[in-house]
Design an enzyme around this catalytic site. Structure first.
Site, PDB file in Angstrom:
ATOM      1  N   ASP A  25     -47.174 -77.432 -49.683  1.00 33.16           N
ATOM      2  CA  ASP A  25     -48.349 -77.496 -48.974  1.00 33.16           C
ATOM      3  C   ASP A  25     -49.320 -76.217 -48.886  1.00 33.16           C
ATOM      4  O   ASP A  25     -49.812 -75.775 -48.194  1.00 33.16           O
ATOM      5  CB  ASP A  25     -48.222 -77.884 -47.747  1.00 33.16           C
ATOM      6  CG  ASP A  25     -47.642 -79.329 -47.630  1.00 33.16           C
ATOM      7  OD1 ASP A  25     -47.114 -79.909 -48.551  1.00 33.16           O
ATOM      8  OD2 ASP A  25     -47.349 -79.746 -46.347  1.00 33.16           O
ATOM      9  N   GLU A  73     -49.848 -82.188 -48.828  1.00 30.95           N
ATOM     10  CA  GLU A  73     -49.628 -83.224 -47.850  1.00 30.95           C
ATOM     11  C   GLU A  73     -51.218 -83.667 -47.630  1.00 30.95           C
ATOM     12  O   GLU A  73     -52.354 -83.159 -47.758  1.00 30.95           O
ATOM     13  CB  GLU A  73     -49.603 -82.463 -46.281  1.00 30.95           C
ATOM     14  CG  GLU A  73     -49.620 -83.672 -44.996  1.00 30.95           C
ATOM     15  CD  GLU A  73     -49.467 -82.980 -43.798  1.00 30.95           C
ATOM     16  OE1 GLU A  73     -48.903 -81.690 -43.631  1.00 30.95           O
ATOM     17  OE2 GLU A  73     -49.556 -83.707 -42.797  1.00 30.95           O
ATOM     18  N   LYS A 130     -47.517 -86.128 -50.452  1.00 34.40           N
ATOM     19  CA  LYS A 130     -46.850 -86.702 -49.411  1.00 34.40           C
ATOM     20  C   LYS A 130     -47.503 -87.211 -48.245  1.00 34.40           C
ATOM     21  O   LYS A 130     -48.293 -86.262 -47.964  1.00 34.40           O
ATOM     22  CB  LYS A 130     -45.826 -85.745 -49.128  1.00 34.40           C
ATOM     23  CG  LYS A 130     -46.217 -84.399 -48.499  1.00 34.40           C
ATOM     24  CD  LYS A 130     -44.809 -83.610 -48.324  1.00 34.40           C
ATOM     25  CE  LYS A 130     -45.386 -82.108 -47.676  1.00 34.40           C
ATOM     26  NZ  LYS A 130     -45.856 -82.018 -46.391  1.00 34.40           N
ATOM     27  N   LYS A 133     -45.073 -84.852 -43.009  1.00 37.32           N
ATOM     28  CA  LYS A 133     -44.477 -83.568 -43.039  1.00 37.32           C
ATOM     29  C   LYS A 133     -43.259 -83.198 -43.790  1.00 37.32           C
ATOM     30  O   LYS A 133     -43.200 -82.389 -44.619  1.00 37.32           O
ATOM     31  CB  LYS A 133     -43.996 -82.987 -41.234  1.00 37.32           C
ATOM     32  CG  LYS A 133     -45.133 -83.440 -40.446  1.00 37.32           C
ATOM     33  CD  LYS A 133     -46.501 -82.940 -40.795  1.00 37.32           C
ATOM     34  CE  LYS A 133     -47.516 -83.098 -39.489  1.00 37.32           C
ATOM     35  NZ  LYS A 133     -48.801 -83.004 -39.960  1.00 37.32           N
ATOM     36  N   THR A 159     -46.297 -75.166 -42.922  1.00 40.03           N
ATOM     37  CA  THR A 159     -46.037 -74.207 -42.124  1.00 40.03           C
ATOM     38  C   THR A 159     -44.533 -74.075 -41.902  1.00 40.03           C
ATOM     39  O   THR A 159     -43.708 -75.290 -41.886  1.00 40.03           O
ATOM     40  CB  THR A 159     -46.761 -74.159 -40.922  1.00 40.03           C
ATOM     41  OG1 THR A 159     -46.332 -75.421 -40.293  1.00 40.03           O
ATOM     42  CG2 THR A 159     -48.326 -74.168 -41.342  1.00 40.03           C
ATOM     43  N   CYS A 163     -43.795 -78.259 -41.662  1.00 39.41           N
ATOM     44  CA  CYS A 163     -43.524 -79.152 -42.821  1.00 39.41           C
ATOM     45  C   CYS A 163     -42.113 -78.468 -43.652  1.00 39.41           C
ATOM     46  O   CYS A 163     -41.574 -79.228 -44.520  1.00 39.41           O
ATOM     47  CB  CYS A 163     -44.732 -79.264 -43.958  1.00 39.41           C
ATOM     48  SG  CYS A 163     -45.973 -80.430 -43.491  1.00 39.41           S
TER      49      CYS A 163
HETATM   50  C1  C5J Z   1     -47.519 -78.522 -42.658  1.00 43.86           C
HETATM   51  C2  C5J Z   1     -49.132 -79.303 -41.022  1.00 43.86           C
HETATM   52  N1  C5J Z   1     -47.906 -78.232 -43.996  1.00 43.86           N
HETATM   53  N2  C5J Z   1     -48.736 -77.976 -40.240  1.00 43.86           N
HETATM   54  N3  C5J Z   1     -48.624 -79.335 -42.016  1.00 43.86           N
HETATM   55  O1  C5J Z   1     -47.008 -77.626 -42.150  1.00 43.86           O
HETATM   56  O2  C5J Z   1     -49.545 -80.058 -40.437  1.00 43.86           O
END
Ligand code: C5J
Length: 235
Positions: A25, A73, A130, A133, A159, A163
């Site tokens: 992501d 995402e 996707k 997460k 993060t 995810c």
């Molecule tokens: C990810 C989120 N990629 N924090 N998404 O961690 O919503």
């Protein structure tokens, strides 16, 4: 050929030919000013710190001939793959599907949904879209990894506690060994980042291993490299 990476809770032995680099992501919506992350009130510069070390790992993985998988995402433009609970979460004025400075937030095909230029996928690299997460949920990632005879994952991206963590937990339950690179994963919340990494390697490596990217790069240096001209041709 196997490599030994200095890691916590103990050294990890991996076969580069059976290892995939997962880049989670690294999208404009999470990393760039004007994206979803910043609209939520986060300091996106905290995520920006991982771009340089992650770019080095990406190039090293390409040189080593590893399978490279990028994830994003996001959702279909009609949001039919977005659970209503996810859409409603946060009671946001500007949420998933809203029009922002980088197009519609977390919608496939929009500027904000795409991966930042510094880490652009090369031709032949896998890109997984996707809706959740985790990188395994409602995607063909597991099928691709099994067909590629992949056993170990080097996990990077954002993060750390969302995810990245969800993906590591999913992978661990499916029998993949995960090495998370501490300086190549990032969070808007430094304390969550620190604790999330501790959670992965606690209790003898309950979800996997953690290491600094320098430790992986040092291990990879001992492996013969592919000629530069072939990097990016067919992964
Ligand atoms: C990810 C989120 N990629 N924090 N998404 O961690 O919503």
């Amino acid at each position: 050929m196997s490599l030994t990476v200095s890691a916590r809770p103990y050294d990890l032995v991996v076969d580069p030919d059976a290892t995939a680099l997962i880049v989670i992501d690294m999208q404009r919506d999470f990393l760039e000013p004007g994206g979803f992350g910043e609209l939520l009130g986060n300091d996106v510069s905290l995520l920006g710190q991982i771009v340089e070390p992650l770019a080095s790992v990406l190039w090293a993985a390409r040189a080593a001939g590893m399978l490279i998988v990028h994830t994003r995402e996001g959702h279909r433009p009609d949001l039919s793959d977005c659970p209503p609970s996810k859409l409603a979460r946060g009671r946001l004025d500007m949420g998933i599907g809203s029009s922002g400075p980088k197009g519609r937030i977390l919608v496939r095909g929009e500027e904000g949904h795409d991966i930042i230029d510094a880490l652009s996928p090369r031709e032949g690299e896998v890109v997984i879209d996707k809706p959740g997460k985790g990188s395994f949920y409602a995607t063909d990632l597991e099928l691709l990894l099994r067909n590629g005879e992949i056993k170990s994952l080097i996990v990077t991206g954002v993060t750390t506690e969302v995810c990245v963590h969800t993906t590591v937990r999913e992978a661990n339950d499916r029998g993949f060994e995960c090495l998370v690179l501490t300086d190549c994963v990032g969070s808007y919340l430094p304390e969550f980042h620190r604790v999330a990494l501790e959670m992965i390697c606690a209790q003898g490596g309950i979800f996997g291993w953690v290491a600094h990217s320098a430790d992986l790069l040092a291990a990879l240096e001992s492996k013969p490299q592919r000629p530069l001209a072939t990097i990016g041709e067919g992964g």
